[in-house]
Write a protein that holds these residues in place. Structure first.
Motif, PDB file in Angstrom:
ATOM      1  N   GLU A 197       0.855  -1.184   0.000  1.00  0.00           N
ATOM      2  CA  GLU A 197       0.000   0.000   0.000  1.00  0.00           C
ATOM      3  C   GLU A 197       0.891   1.234   0.000  1.00  0.00           C
ATOM      4  O   GLU A 197       1.714   1.416   0.897  1.00  0.00           O
ATOM      5  CB  GLU A 197      -0.929   0.028   1.224  1.00  0.00           C
ATOM      6  CG  GLU A 197      -1.872   1.224   1.202  1.00  0.00           C
ATOM      7  CD  GLU A 197      -2.812   1.294   2.403  1.00  0.00           C
ATOM      8  OE1 GLU A 197      -3.601   2.247   2.472  1.00  0.00           O
ATOM      9  OE2 GLU A 197      -2.738   0.395   3.279  1.00  0.00           O
ATOM     10  N   GLN A 200      -1.748   7.372  -0.322  1.00  0.00           N
ATOM     11  CA  GLN A 200      -2.864   7.667  -1.204  1.00  0.00           C
ATOM     12  C   GLN A 200      -3.212   9.149  -1.195  1.00  0.00           C
ATOM     13  O   GLN A 200      -2.966   9.861  -0.216  1.00  0.00           O
ATOM     14  CB  GLN A 200      -4.090   6.855  -0.770  1.00  0.00           C
ATOM     15  CG  GLN A 200      -3.851   5.342  -0.767  1.00  0.00           C
ATOM     16  CD  GLN A 200      -5.030   4.580  -0.214  1.00  0.00           C
ATOM     17  OE1 GLN A 200      -6.184   4.939  -0.432  1.00  0.00           O
ATOM     18  NE2 GLN A 200      -4.761   3.503   0.510  1.00  0.00           N
ATOM     19  N   SER A 224      -2.675   6.034   4.706  1.00  0.00           N
ATOM     20  CA  SER A 224      -2.640   4.578   4.613  1.00  0.00           C
ATOM     21  C   SER A 224      -3.680   3.955   5.536  1.00  0.00           C
ATOM     22  O   SER A 224      -3.807   4.350   6.691  1.00  0.00           O
ATOM     23  CB  SER A 224      -1.245   4.062   4.998  1.00  0.00           C
ATOM     24  OG  SER A 224      -1.223   2.661   5.102  1.00  0.00           O
TER      25      SER A 224
END
Length: 270
Positions: A197, A200, A224
Motif C-alpha cells: 500500500e 494515497q 494509509s
C-alpha cells in the motif's frame, strides 16, 4: 542484556572504575541508539525502528577496528511517534519529553568525561528532535561534540535492491524495513499478512510533498489504511542480509569519522 551489541562494546557492562580510568575519554565515541515503539502494519512487530538501530549498530561495532574506542548505550526504545497513535500499540513521547530525555542523558555522559556523542536515530518521525537536542547540548557545553545522525543515511546499497517507487514512497513497513526484519528478527515477521500500500491521495503536479524540501504535515491514517507505506510483499531475507551488511559497513565509516573529528573553532583564531 546487550542484544545485538558485542558485549565488549556495551557501555552498561563497564564499571565506574573502568570509566574513570579510561584513557583519551574526549575522543571515545558514545552512541545512543534511538528508535520507537509504533505500528508497522499488520505483518511487523512494533519494535521495528528500535531493532534496526540496535542491529545495524551491533553489526558496525563488530566490524570496527578494535583500537577505536566506541561504546553503545542501551537503546532508547520510545520516541516521538504521534503520527501513528491512531493505531493500537503505538507508544509515543512528546517532542518535549524526548528532548528532555536526550538532554539529561547527555548531561550524564558529559559529567563522566566523554566529549563525543552520536544520536543514532532510526525513526523517520523525529530527526528534527535529534537536531534540536544536538544544537542545544553543544551550545550548553562548547567542548561536547554531538552528532544527530539517521541510521539509513550512511552509504548503503538500498538503491541497488529497491525500486525507484519504493525508494520514494516506501517509507514505512515496506520492502526495506521488512527485508531487514526478516534478517534480524525473522520469527517476528508475519509475511502471510504482508500488504502493498502506497500513500494515497497525494497532491499531483505540486511543489508540496509528503517528505522532502516542501512538506505538508500528515498523520499515518491520512495516507494509509493498513499503516504500511510501501510494498512489503516483495521483501526477502536475502535483501535484508545485504542491507544489514552494507548499513553496518557505512556505520563503521561514520564511527571512524566521528573518532577523528575535531570541532571547527574559527572564532578562536580571529
Amino acid at each position: 542484556m546487550h542484544g545485538f551489541i558485542p558485549p565488549d562494546r556495551f557501555f552498561p557492562y563497564l564499571t565506574w572504575t573502568d570509566i574513570q580510568a579510561m584513557p583519551d575519554k574526549e575522543n571515545v565515541v558514545i552512541i545512543q541508539p534511538v528508535g520507537s515503539i509504533e505500528q508497522h502494519g499488520p505483518h511487523l512487530p512494533i519494535i521495528v525502528d528500535s531493532a534496526i538501530a540496535s542491529a545495524v549498530l551491533g553489526k558496525a561495532l563488530s566490524k570496527l577496528n578494535p583500537t577505536i574506542p566506541a561504546y553503545a548505550l542501551p537503546p532508547l526504545y520510545y520516541g516521538k511517534s504521534n503520527e501513528h497513535w491512531h493505531f493500537p500499540g503505538t507508544i509515543t513521547l512528546s517532542a518535549q519529553t524526548l528532548l528532555a530525555v536526550l538532554t539529561e542523558m547527555a548531561d550524564s555522559i558529559y559529567r563522566s568525561g566523554f566529549r563525543k556523542l552520536v544520536l543514532m536515530n532510526a525513526h523517520g518521525g523525529q530527526p528534527q528532535v535529534m537536531e534540536i537536542a544536538a544544537r542545544d547540548i553543544h551550545q550548553k557545553y562548547e567542548d561536547f561534540l554531538i552528532f544527530p545522525l539517521f541510521t539509513w543515511r550512511v552509504p548503503n546499497i538500498a538503491k541497488e535492491l529497491l525500486t525507484l517507487k519504493e525508494l520514494e514512497y516506501g517509507i514505512h513497513a515496506g520492502d526495506g524495513e521488512t527485508s531487514l526484519l526478516l534478517s534480524i528478527l525473522p520469527e517476528q515477521v508475519k509475511m502471510e499478512r504482508a500488504v502493498a500500500e502506497y500513500p494515497q491521495e497525494l497532491p499531483e503536479d505540486s511543489l508540496l510533498s509528503m517528505e522532502g524540501k516542501l512538506p505538508f504535515a500528515w498523520v499515518t491514517r491520512d495516507l494509509s489504511q493498513s499503516g504500511v507505506m510501501g510494498d512489503a510483499t516483495v521483501a526477502t531475507k536475502e535483501k535484508g542480509d545485504r542491507l544489514l551488511e552494507s548499513l553496518g559497513e557505512g556505520w563503521v565509516r561514520v564511527i571512524e569519522d566521528v573518532y577523528q573529528f575535531r570541532q571547527p573553532q574559527v572564532w578562536m583564531k580571529s
